[in-house]
Motif scaffolding. Structure first.
Motif, short mmCIF file in Angstrom:
data_model
loop_
_atom_site.label_atom_id
_atom_site.label_comp_id
_atom_site.label_asym_id
_atom_site.label_seq_id
_atom_site.Cartn_x
_atom_site.Cartn_y
_atom_site.Cartn_z
N GLU A 80 -9.04 -3.13 -0.59
CA GLU A 80 -8.73 -2.68 -1.95
C GLU A 80 -9.68 -3.28 -2.98
OE1 GLU A 80 -4.55 -3.50 -2.35
OE2 GLU A 80 -4.02 -1.65 -1.28
N ALA A 81 -10.27 -4.42 -2.67
CA ALA A 81 -11.22 -5.05 -3.60
C ALA A 81 -12.55 -4.32 -3.63
CB ALA A 81 -11.45 -6.51 -3.22
N VAL A 82 -12.96 -3.73 -2.52
CA VAL A 82 -14.33 -3.21 -2.45
C VAL A 82 -14.43 -1.70 -2.24
CG1 VAL A 82 -15.26 -5.41 -1.67
CG2 VAL A 82 -14.61 -3.69 0.03
N GLU A 83 -13.35 -1.04 -1.87
CA GLU A 83 -13.39 0.40 -1.62
C GLU A 83 -12.61 1.16 -2.67
OE1 GLU A 83 -15.19 2.02 0.42
OE2 GLU A 83 -15.75 0.58 1.95
N HIS A 84 -12.86 2.44 -2.74
CA HIS A 84 -12.07 3.33 -3.59
C HIS A 84 -10.73 3.53 -2.92
CE1 HIS A 84 -15.57 4.09 -6.00
NE2 HIS A 84 -16.25 4.43 -4.93
N PRO A 85 -9.72 3.94 -3.66
CA PRO A 85 -8.43 4.19 -3.02
C PRO A 85 -8.58 5.14 -1.83
CG PRO A 85 -8.23 4.37 -5.40
CD PRO A 85 -9.69 4.22 -5.09
N LEU A 86 -7.86 4.82 -0.78
CA LEU A 86 -7.98 5.59 0.45
C LEU A 86 -7.34 6.96 0.29
CD1 LEU A 86 -8.78 5.68 3.43
CD2 LEU A 86 -6.52 4.78 3.96
N ARG A 114 0.81 9.68 5.08
CA ARG A 114 1.34 8.86 6.18
C ARG A 114 0.23 8.07 6.86
NH1 ARG A 114 4.32 13.55 7.57
NH2 ARG A 114 3.01 13.80 9.40
N ALA A 115 -0.91 8.71 7.08
CA ALA A 115 -2.04 8.03 7.72
C ALA A 115 -2.57 6.91 6.83
CB ALA A 115 -3.15 9.03 8.04
N ALA A 116 -2.66 7.16 5.54
CA ALA A 116 -3.14 6.13 4.61
C ALA A 116 -2.18 4.94 4.59
CB ALA A 116 -3.32 6.71 3.21
N ARG A 117 -0.86 5.22 4.60
CA ARG A 117 0.14 4.14 4.64
C ARG A 117 0.02 3.33 5.92
NH1 ARG A 117 3.71 7.60 2.34
NH2 ARG A 117 4.59 8.20 4.33
N ALA A 118 -0.16 4.02 7.07
CA ALA A 118 -0.29 3.32 8.35
C ALA A 118 -1.55 2.44 8.36
CB ALA A 118 -0.33 4.32 9.50
N PHE A 119 -2.63 2.97 7.82
CA PHE A 119 -3.88 2.21 7.73
C PHE A 119 -3.68 0.96 6.88
CE2 PHE A 119 -8.09 1.60 5.59
CZ PHE A 119 -8.82 1.22 6.71
N ALA A 120 -3.05 1.13 5.71
CA ALA A 120 -2.80 -0.01 4.81
C ALA A 120 -1.90 -1.04 5.48
CB ALA A 120 -2.18 0.48 3.50
N GLU A 121 -0.88 -0.59 6.19
CA GLU A 121 0.02 -1.51 6.89
C GLU A 121 -0.71 -2.27 7.99
OE1 GLU A 121 3.39 0.81 8.15
OE2 GLU A 121 3.99 1.22 6.08
N ALA A 122 -1.59 -1.59 8.71
CA ALA A 122 -2.37 -2.27 9.75
C ALA A 122 -3.28 -3.34 9.14
CB ALA A 122 -3.19 -1.25 10.54
N LEU A 123 -3.88 -3.03 8.00
CA LEU A 123 -4.74 -4.01 7.32
C LEU A 123 -3.92 -5.18 6.80
CD1 LEU A 123 -7.24 -1.76 5.35
CD2 LEU A 123 -7.61 -2.92 7.53
N ASP A 124 -2.69 -4.90 6.36
CA ASP A 124 -1.80 -5.97 5.88
C ASP A 124 -1.44 -6.96 6.99
OD1 ASP A 124 -1.29 -5.91 3.18
OD2 ASP A 124 0.32 -4.43 3.35
N GLN A 125 -1.46 -6.51 8.23
CA GLN A 125 -1.05 -7.34 9.35
C GLN A 125 -2.17 -8.23 9.89
OE1 GLN A 125 0.69 -4.70 12.22
NE2 GLN A 125 2.22 -3.97 10.77
N THR A 126 -3.37 -8.07 9.35
CA THR A 126 -4.49 -8.89 9.80
C THR A 126 -5.02 -9.70 8.63
OG1 THR A 126 -5.10 -7.22 11.44
CG2 THR A 126 -6.76 -8.87 10.92
N THR A 127 -5.15 -11.01 8.87
CA THR A 127 -5.68 -11.89 7.83
C THR A 127 -7.11 -12.29 8.18
OG1 THR A 127 -4.93 -13.89 8.94
CG2 THR A 127 -3.39 -12.84 7.37
#
Length: 145
Positions: A80-86, A114-127
């Motif tokens: 979210e810091a470096v890309e445009h909204p998905l 739904r795909a954008a939400r799943a992508f965001a959730e996957a990114l949330d799960q990795t630090t």
């Protein structure tokens, strides 16, 4: 659909900062590690600073450092810091006057969301801590081989 390289490059820069903690790292060093131009590294660092992920200090001995521990930086925050909204829906789905082109954005809206939400959730799960751990494990496997 093509993504830019900003996310991968920003993650690379953050991994270098995490591995170099607590010492500051110059944009030249970051750029060399990521295989990019120092100007590109500085632009990305600027976005990461605005997002509260990185701090910078000028002058001799200055450079960039992480603004928070790696375990507190999610890949979603980086994205979210470096890309445009998905958005996974096509920007120009075709001729609107033929019926298909007019209806396609609506038909793609729900699965794209739904795909954008799943992508965001996957990114949330990795630090960043998880990324650094994976990098260290890969480096150790290469050394052992």
């Amino acid at each position: 659909m093509a993504f830019s390289t900003r996310f991968a490059t920003a993650t690379h820069l953050l991994a270098v900062l995490a591995l170099s903690r607590p010492a500051p790292v110059t944009s030249e060093t970051l750029a060399a590690s990521a295989g990019t131009n120092p100007v590109v590294a500085r632009r990305l660092i600027g976005r990461l600073v605005r997002a509260g992920l990185v701090r910078t200090q000028g002058g001799k001995g200055g450079g960039a450092t992480l603004a928070r521990p790696p375990k507190k930086i999610t890949l979603r925050a980086v994205f979210e810091a470096v890309e445009h909204p998905l958005s996974l829906a096509p920007e120009n789905p075709g001729r609107r006057e033929d019926g298909v082109g007019a209806a396609l954005p609506g038909a793609l809206a729900r699965p794209s969301e739904r795909a954008a939400r799943a992508f965001a959730e996957a990114l949330d799960q990795t630090t960043l801590k998880g990324v650094v751990k994976a990098l260290k494990n890969a480096r150790d496997r290469r050394k052992a081989a």
